[in-house]
Design an enzyme around this catalytic site. Structure first.
Site, mmCIF file in Angstrom:
data_model
loop_
_atom_site.group_PDB
_atom_site.id
_atom_site.type_symbol
_atom_site.label_atom_id
_atom_site.label_comp_id
_atom_site.label_asym_id
_atom_site.label_seq_id
_atom_site.Cartn_x
_atom_site.Cartn_y
_atom_site.Cartn_z
ATOM 1 N N GLU A 192 0.885 -0.901 -0.215
ATOM 2 C CA GLU A 192 -0.242 -0.196 -0.062
ATOM 3 C C GLU A 192 0.592 1.468 -0.222
ATOM 4 O OE1 GLU A 192 -3.295 0.175 2.088
ATOM 5 O OE2 GLU A 192 -3.566 1.817 2.508
ATOM 6 N N GLU A 316 -10.752 5.225 8.971
ATOM 7 C CA GLU A 316 -10.492 4.609 7.693
ATOM 8 C C GLU A 316 -11.293 3.293 8.083
ATOM 9 O OE1 GLU A 316 -6.540 5.469 5.977
ATOM 10 O OE2 GLU A 316 -7.762 7.565 5.594
ATOM 11 N N ARG A 349 -1.814 3.897 16.489
ATOM 12 C CA ARG A 349 -1.735 4.825 16.192
ATOM 13 C C ARG A 349 -2.762 5.890 15.804
ATOM 14 N NH1 ARG A 349 -2.595 4.136 10.568
ATOM 15 N NH2 ARG A 349 -0.522 5.466 9.623
ATOM 16 N N ARG A 361 -11.323 17.839 9.669
ATOM 17 C CA ARG A 361 -10.231 16.356 10.432
ATOM 18 C C ARG A 361 -9.068 17.207 11.290
ATOM 19 N NH1 ARG A 361 -7.677 12.856 5.422
ATOM 20 N NH2 ARG A 361 -6.118 11.728 6.916
ATOM 21 N N LYS A 385 1.272 10.792 13.647
ATOM 22 C CA LYS A 385 1.676 10.946 12.353
ATOM 23 C C LYS A 385 2.749 13.219 12.683
ATOM 24 C CE LYS A 385 -0.906 9.061 9.121
ATOM 25 N NZ LYS A 385 -1.430 8.531 8.031
ATOM 26 N N ASP A 390 -2.723 14.574 6.861
ATOM 27 C CA ASP A 390 -1.207 13.176 6.443
ATOM 28 C C ASP A 390 -0.548 13.490 5.864
ATOM 29 O OD1 ASP A 390 -1.888 10.454 5.631
ATOM 30 O OD2 ASP A 390 -3.462 10.454 5.300
ATOM 31 N N GLU A 412 5.587 9.149 14.268
ATOM 32 C CA GLU A 412 5.150 8.280 12.645
ATOM 33 C C GLU A 412 5.514 9.396 11.302
ATOM 34 O OE1 GLU A 412 1.811 5.676 11.945
ATOM 35 O OE2 GLU A 412 1.658 6.296 9.811
ATOM 36 N N GLU A 418 3.811 9.093 -0.848
ATOM 37 C CA GLU A 418 2.834 9.007 -1.440
ATOM 38 C C GLU A 418 1.648 10.398 -2.003
ATOM 39 O OE1 GLU A 418 -0.101 8.031 1.785
ATOM 40 O OE2 GLU A 418 -2.064 7.627 0.657
ATOM 41 N N TRP A 568 -12.622 13.883 2.374
ATOM 42 C CA TRP A 568 -12.419 12.776 1.494
ATOM 43 C C TRP A 568 -12.283 13.707 -0.017
ATOM 44 C CZ3 TRP A 568 -13.645 7.020 1.626
ATOM 45 C CH2 TRP A 568 -13.088 6.389 3.023
#
Ligand code: BDP
Length: 725
Positions: A192, A316, A349, A361, A385, A390, A412, A418, A568
């Protein structure tokens, strides 16, 4: 006469064949396909070779080396042999030029030197040139064999980098305990968000077949001091905990152990249901707790040094404790209880957000977790993170780093790119990591940087950890591109020392990867150091974020507005309309600023004091607002997109100038990828400007070229086979 002629021809042919074979062998030996990473150990120049042969005439070590020591000895033989052309023999007696490696306990010669090893802890090392009884010797000393292994790699880096060792005096110890990679590798071999080919792990053939590459992977990590790895995806499947998969995992752990790497697994919270046949996965249900304890016992019976679990829960679509009305702490602590008797750790996490939550978010993780400060077991690390959304090309630091003083907080980062153009775009992430680590949270007053939070120096309890989402795959060069190796390298170096400087790390990497010529190194570092900012500018300038197209996250999609969940959709993040653009996160908007310490919040609350890099992250700004740069926001936006493209063009031109100074194979590969990057930077610029123009209704500022195509052209592009999904 005739016979002689035939003989001559035959001899000439033989000679030709021999010469050809020699050439092939030489070019194979010199082939630079990137497989060797920063551990190339290519022969030094003849004088340097002779010097090294004189500097190191033999290696003295314990006669009963542990597996870790054997790894160190094998690496030294390989490295010094490669560099000097002569593998130094193992000897017992000290002589001029001895390289002595070991701990005071294992090696009398080291004990005799009474070296200052006290502050090096379990994993640090000391490299020193000393004179003993008139002999010149070099020492790699530590308090543990793991430290000796790290020290051996450090010595080899010195030698490879062209450093002399006659005045060596270097000591180093890691500031973070768990320095780990997180692989988002699925059991079917796909990765992924992986852009370097299939997963390194061949689960189908394991445990019987262990690819020699697993060992090279472990060597590369050990050379950076990475001491832990999570081998499977955070979007985990229960099957990984089945006995046959535990046997496969054990085979990997056995390869990693001699390199000091502990193996962890990502686990699915509902595994007791799916694998154990239980009716629930409620973390407070005694049957569930017993199931996790038995599973942990089973794993440790196979892998005594197993590291523990990484968990993505209630995010998610993943199951988690909230499914049973329990908190994240309830969930984490149940797993922690199961691991505690064996010394295992839970990495829980903090990347949690919910489709049912209408709040910004960027605020949801703090909202859900802050109240649990002090409630997590001591063998739990909350893995956060770097930014609140993100892994974007740029985000401010995650507010949780300034909160939760009674909780172990781990970092993280994403090494795989990505959101920064996959492996085809050159973006050195050392500068991104450094920017986050140096940000001041003000949690304990000025100077409470994220690095200090992460390395535990602010006095926070618990285990310290830094994780990087790996960018490795089965591509020959490991990372999909040569320059992406630098991101793996930089992550490892910063996990060892979060205070280290991105520029120094880039220089070290370039020297080990491309050669010691100081000008070459400087030129390569110059390209690296501006590369990430270029990506920010052509993708998401001025604090914009998440403008990538849906699903694959590759190209631009700022217009996307049709996804089922608001967060999203890129339009959710940029909020552009006829008047302006940006997400108001001040008190008049979502007030995400309230999650930061007062001095941070005060600075970002004022658009005039907010650095332009973060402007639209925190503010909705009118198109015509004049900025500190003297330009209006609209002009500045266009200017930044242009400058991103120009930076890539200049990176490409600078790289072209290195032809002949870098081996042809890697030079050509990188040049080709820079060509892709330039084309796609233009695409990002053009598609984005076409869209912003359609929203703002403004003409492009003078000197800014019109997009090459219409907006609908860009909107119509499809990429059904983009990698990494
Ligand atoms: C997102 C990725 C997704 C990951 C998720 C995570 O798009 O594939 O599963 O992060 O970190 O950025 O869990």
């Amino acid at each position: 006469m005739l016979r002689k002629g035939v003989d001559m021809n035959a001899r000439a042919r033989c000679l030709m064949v021999a010469l050809l074979a020699l050439c092939c062998a030489m070019s194979a030996a010199n082939a630079e396909d990137g497989y060797d990473l920063w551990l190339r150990y290519r022969p030094l120049a003849p004088t340097a070779q002779r010097q090294l042969q004189a500097d190191i005439t033999g290696i003295v070590a314990t006669t009963q080396p542990s597996p870790l020591m054997q790894s160190a000895l094998a690496e030294l033989a390989r490295g010094i042999g490669g560099l000097s052309g002569k593998t130094p023999p193992r000897t017992q007696a000290l002589r001029d030029g001895s390289l002595v490696i070991g701990t005071a306990a294992s090696t009398p010669a080291i004990a005799a030197l009474q070296l200052p090893l006290k502050d090096l802890g379990d994993e640090g090392y000391l490299l020193r040139s000393v004179r003993q009884q008139g002999r010149r010797i070099t020492v790699v000393a530590a308090n543990s064999d793991r430290g000796v292994l790290y020290g051996s790699f450090a010595l080899l880096a010195q030698l490879q980098g062209g450093g002399r060792i006659d005045t060596l005096d270097i000591s180093s110890a890691p500031r973070v305990q768990l320095r780990m990679l997180n692989h988002w590798d699925n059991l079917d071999g796909r990765v992924e968000r992986g852009y370097a080919g299939a997963s390194l792990w061949d689960w189908w053939r394991l445990p019987d077949v262990t690819d020699p590459r697993y060992r090279d992977y472990a060597r590369a990590n050990a050379s950076l001091g990475i001491n832990a790895t999570v081998v499977n995806n955070v979007n985990a499947v229960a099957v990984i905990l089945r006995p046959d998969y535990i046997a496969k995992v054990k085979a990997l752990a056995d390869v990693f152990r001699p390199y000091g790497i502990r193996l962890f697994l990502a686990v699915r919270f509902s595994s007791p249901l799916e694998l154990g046949g239980l009716k629930s996965a409620d973390p407070l249900d005694p049957a569930v707790r017993a199931w996790w304890r038995a599973k942990a016992d089973e794993i440790y019976a196979a892998i005594p040094d197993f590291g523990g679990f990484l968990v993505k829960a209630n995010s998610e679509g993943q199951p988690g404790p909230a499914d049973y009305g329990r908190t994240h702490a309830d969930g984490a602590n149940t797993l922690a209880d199961a691991l505690r008797p064996h010394g295992g750790v839970v990495l829980w996490r903090a990347f949690v957000y919910s489709e049912k939550d209408v709040q910004d978010r960027a605020m949801q993780a703090y909202q859900q977790l802050k109240g649990l400060d002090g409630k997590f077991a001591e063998n739990v690390v909350l893995q956060v993170k770097n930014g609140p959304v993100d892994f974007q090309p740029r985000e401010p630091f995650h507010p949780l780093f300034g909160a939760m003083p009674k909780t172990a907080l781990g970092m993280e980062f994403q090494i795989t790119k990505e959101y920064l153009g996959f492996s085809t775009h050159l973006a050195y992430l050392g500068t991104l990591y450094e920017e986050v680590l140096r940000a001041d949270t003000y949690s304990n007053g000025a100077g409470s940087t994220v690095a200090h939070v992460v390395d535990g120096s602010l006095g926070r309890p618990g285990i310290t950890a830094m994780a990087g989402v790996a960018n490795t795959g089965r591509d020959r060069n490991w990372s999909g591109s040569q320059f992406d190796q630098a991101n793996w390298y930089a992550f490892g170096r910063l996990a060892w020392n979060p205070q280290a400087a991105a520029r120094d790390i880039a220089a070290d990497w370039a020297r080990l990867t491309f050669g010691t010529d100081a000008r070459l190194v400087e030129d390569i570092v110059g390209i690296m150091m501006r590369s990430r900012e270029a990506v920010v500018n052509y993708m998401t300038p001025l604090g914009l974020a998440h403008l990538m197209a849906t699903g694959h996250h590759y190209g631009p999609g700022p217009w996307v507005a049709d996804q089922s969940r608001p967060e999203w959709n890129p339009v959710y993040y940029h909020r552009a309309d006829a008047n302006g653009i940006g997400f108001d996160r001040t008190a008049t908007g979502s007030n995400a600023l309230s999650q930061y310490a007062a001095p941070v919040a005060a600075r970002f609350a004022d658009p005039e004091r907010t650095p332009l890099e973060y402007l639209l992250w925190f503010h909705h700004v009118s198109w015509d607002h004049r900025l500190s740069s003297g330009r209006t926001l609209w002009e500045e936006l266009a200017y930044r997109y242009d400058s991103g493209v120009k930076s890539v063009a200049s990176m490409q031109a600078d790289w072209a100038k290195l032809a002949g100074r870098v081996d042809t194979e890697r030079h050509a590969e990188i040049a080709a990828m820079l060509g892709v990057q330039l084309r796609e930077a233009r695409w990002w610029r053009d598609a984005s400007l076409a869209y912003w123009q359609s929203v703002s209704g403004r003409a492009l500022p003078p000197g800014v070229a019109a997009p090459a195509q219409s907006l609908s052209y860009y909107q119509g592009l499809q990429f059904p086979f983009a990698p990494g999904r």
